[in-house]
Design a protein around this motif. Sequence first.
Motif, PDB file in Angstrom:
ATOM      1  N   TYR A  35       0.827  -1.401  -0.004  1.00 46.15           N
ATOM      2  CA  TYR A  35      -0.115  -0.070  -0.107  1.00 46.15           C
ATOM      3  C   TYR A  35       0.877   1.257   0.099  1.00 46.15           C
ATOM      4  O   TYR A  35       0.406   2.442  -0.219  1.00 46.15           O
TER       5      TYR A  35
ATOM      6  N   PRO B  55      -9.827   5.017  -9.247  1.00 43.50           N
ATOM      7  CA  PRO B  55      -9.254   4.962  -7.576  1.00 43.50           C
ATOM      8  C   PRO B  55      -8.820   3.921  -7.051  1.00 43.50           C
ATOM      9  O   PRO B  55      -9.576   2.836  -6.955  1.00 43.50           O
ATOM     10  N   VAL B  56      -7.612   3.925  -6.812  1.00 47.77           N
ATOM     11  CA  VAL B  56      -6.960   2.580  -6.170  1.00 47.77           C
ATOM     12  C   VAL B  56      -7.408   2.100  -5.143  1.00 47.77           C
ATOM     13  O   VAL B  56      -7.628   1.055  -4.992  1.00 47.77           O
TER      14      VAL B  56
ATOM     15  N   LEU C 131       0.948   1.587  -3.746  1.00 46.10           N
ATOM     16  CA  LEU C 131      -0.267   1.712  -4.397  1.00 46.10           C
ATOM     17  C   LEU C 131      -0.686   3.011  -4.167  1.00 46.10           C
ATOM     18  O   LEU C 131      -1.178   3.658  -5.025  1.00 46.10           O
ATOM     19  N   SER C 132      -0.662   3.710  -2.968  1.00 47.85           N
ATOM     20  CA  SER C 132      -1.114   4.833  -2.804  1.00 47.85           C
ATOM     21  C   SER C 132      -0.408   6.011  -3.233  1.00 47.85           C
ATOM     22  O   SER C 132      -0.714   7.139  -3.262  1.00 47.85           O
ATOM     23  N   ALA C 133       0.894   5.819  -3.692  1.00 47.47           N
ATOM     24  CA  ALA C 133       1.512   6.606  -4.769  1.00 47.47           C
ATOM     25  C   ALA C 133       1.855   6.358  -6.032  1.00 47.47           C
ATOM     26  O   ALA C 133       2.539   7.114  -6.709  1.00 47.47           O
ATOM     27  N   ALA C 134       0.701   5.573  -6.785  1.00 51.62           N
ATOM     28  CA  ALA C 134       0.891   5.215  -7.849  1.00 51.62           C
ATOM     29  C   ALA C 134      -0.254   5.953  -9.099  1.00 51.62           C
ATOM     30  O   ALA C 134       0.183   6.048  -9.968  1.00 51.62           O
ATOM     31  N   THR C 135      -1.006   6.673  -8.178  1.00 55.82           N
ATOM     32  CA  THR C 135      -2.038   7.447  -9.161  1.00 55.82           C
ATOM     33  C   THR C 135      -1.473   8.903  -9.643  1.00 55.82           C
ATOM     34  O   THR C 135      -1.518   8.870 -11.034  1.00 55.82           O
ATOM     35  N   ARG C 136      -0.718   9.365  -9.030  1.00 54.70           N
ATOM     36  CA  ARG C 136      -0.089  10.828  -9.509  1.00 54.70           C
ATOM     37  C   ARG C 136       0.935  10.803 -10.713  1.00 54.70           C
ATOM     38  O   ARG C 136       0.549  11.396 -11.806  1.00 54.70           O
ATOM     39  N   PRO C 137       1.718   9.882 -10.552  1.00 52.88           N
ATOM     40  CA  PRO C 137       2.415   9.662 -11.829  1.00 52.88           C
ATOM     41  C   PRO C 137       1.845   9.250 -13.053  1.00 52.88           C
ATOM     42  O   PRO C 137       2.348   9.880 -14.188  1.00 52.88           O
TER      43      PRO C 137
ATOM     44  N   HIS D  64       8.107   4.864   0.956  1.00 52.66           N
ATOM     45  CA  HIS D  64       6.998   5.341   0.292  1.00 52.66           C
ATOM     46  C   HIS D  64       7.193   6.618  -0.447  1.00 52.66           C
ATOM     47  O   HIS D  64       6.698   6.681  -1.569  1.00 52.66           O
TER      48      HIS D  64
ATOM     49  N   ALA E 289      -1.245   9.435 -13.831  1.00 57.05           N
ATOM     50  CA  ALA E 289      -2.481  10.606 -14.036  1.00 57.05           C
ATOM     51  C   ALA E 289      -1.905  11.938 -14.633  1.00 57.05           C
ATOM     52  O   ALA E 289      -2.137  12.376 -15.787  1.00 57.05           O
TER      53      ALA E 289
ATOM     54  N   VAL F 252      -6.939   7.264 -14.015  1.00 59.83           N
ATOM     55  CA  VAL F 252      -6.576   6.275 -13.255  1.00 59.83           C
ATOM     56  C   VAL F 252      -7.565   5.959 -12.204  1.00 59.83           C
ATOM     57  O   VAL F 252      -7.839   6.631 -11.552  1.00 59.83           O
TER      58      VAL F 252
END
Lengths: 121, 218
Positions: free
Chosen positions: B58, B77-78, B61-67, B187, B69, B75
């Motif tokens: 996690y 919502p994880v 996963l919680s830092a995967a959206t921004r790069p 993280h 998007a 993307v």
Amino acid sequence: MIARRIPRPAALAALLLATGCTSTPPTLYAWGQYEPLVYASYASPGKVPAAEQLALLQQDIDEAAASGRRVPPGVRAYMGYLLAEEGKPDAARVQFLAEKVAFPESAVFMDRLIEGIGGKP
Amino acid sequence: MTPRRSPRAVLPWLFCALMAGCANQPQPYDYSAFRAHPPRSILVLPPINQGTTVEGTYGFLSAATRPLAEHGYYVFPVSVVDHFMKAQGMPGAGEMHEVPLARAREILGADAVLFVTLERYGQTYVVVDSVSEVRIRARLYDTASETLIWEGSGFAQSGLGGGGDPLARLVAAVVVQAIGSSTDASHGLSPVAMNNMLASPKRGLPYGPYHPKAGLTE
């Protein structure tokens, strides 16, 4: 004795060049607290209650609107999920629909989530 | 009679040998499958975690959206997807990675799915340094044709750096190791590893439809 000085126009030009070289392009979206909150929800469950997360995310949305920036993919959907968890399906549906309007690619999933909370897509 | 090699045939090799960069030139990625099925939306599943810490799943996963998007893709919502799939009876990344691509398309409407493996995530104790490291590998599949359209790998690392009294650095390294494990220093490196992967020279992910450089690779 001749004093050594950098001519003014050259110094100014150098400064402008330097700032131009170091400026970074603006991001596509205004990210606010979204990723830190998702991280906190996993790393420290319960540390930031849903109501507080929703307040922070709404603040991000308001700030983005005020400065003409866009809200990232998934933010409204995540708010909808939090609202559904809080037992507020009508408010949740509003957020899922807002995600759909902002990002048509989310339509199938948002409809699925709306149906899941007993709403009409 | 031995054939005589023309001196001119040797020249390109000599030139390449002299240019140090030649040996390390990345092989350009073949984008033909991607061009045939360019996605607008990407589903990022929780990664398969081969790292030493459970926080990796996690933390990544919680830092995967921004790069992704910011690279121009929608993307999903994880966290919402993660909870949704758990509610469907898939307790973890292993089960989620087994979902048929056709189902991801039907149920979530995803154009493509990014399967990530976290090869390294966390602290490693290396001589007199303590290093935080994230190493990822990813494969992107088109859900309609079920073909691989892109793959890549990325890496990010931070350490104490060099210099100073070796004994002091040894002590500091142990302290950093202990603190680092509990505050998950890796993280912060996750998005760096992801961005490095997406922007790999000659092998990066093409920009998505929301990006001004949509379709370009660099």
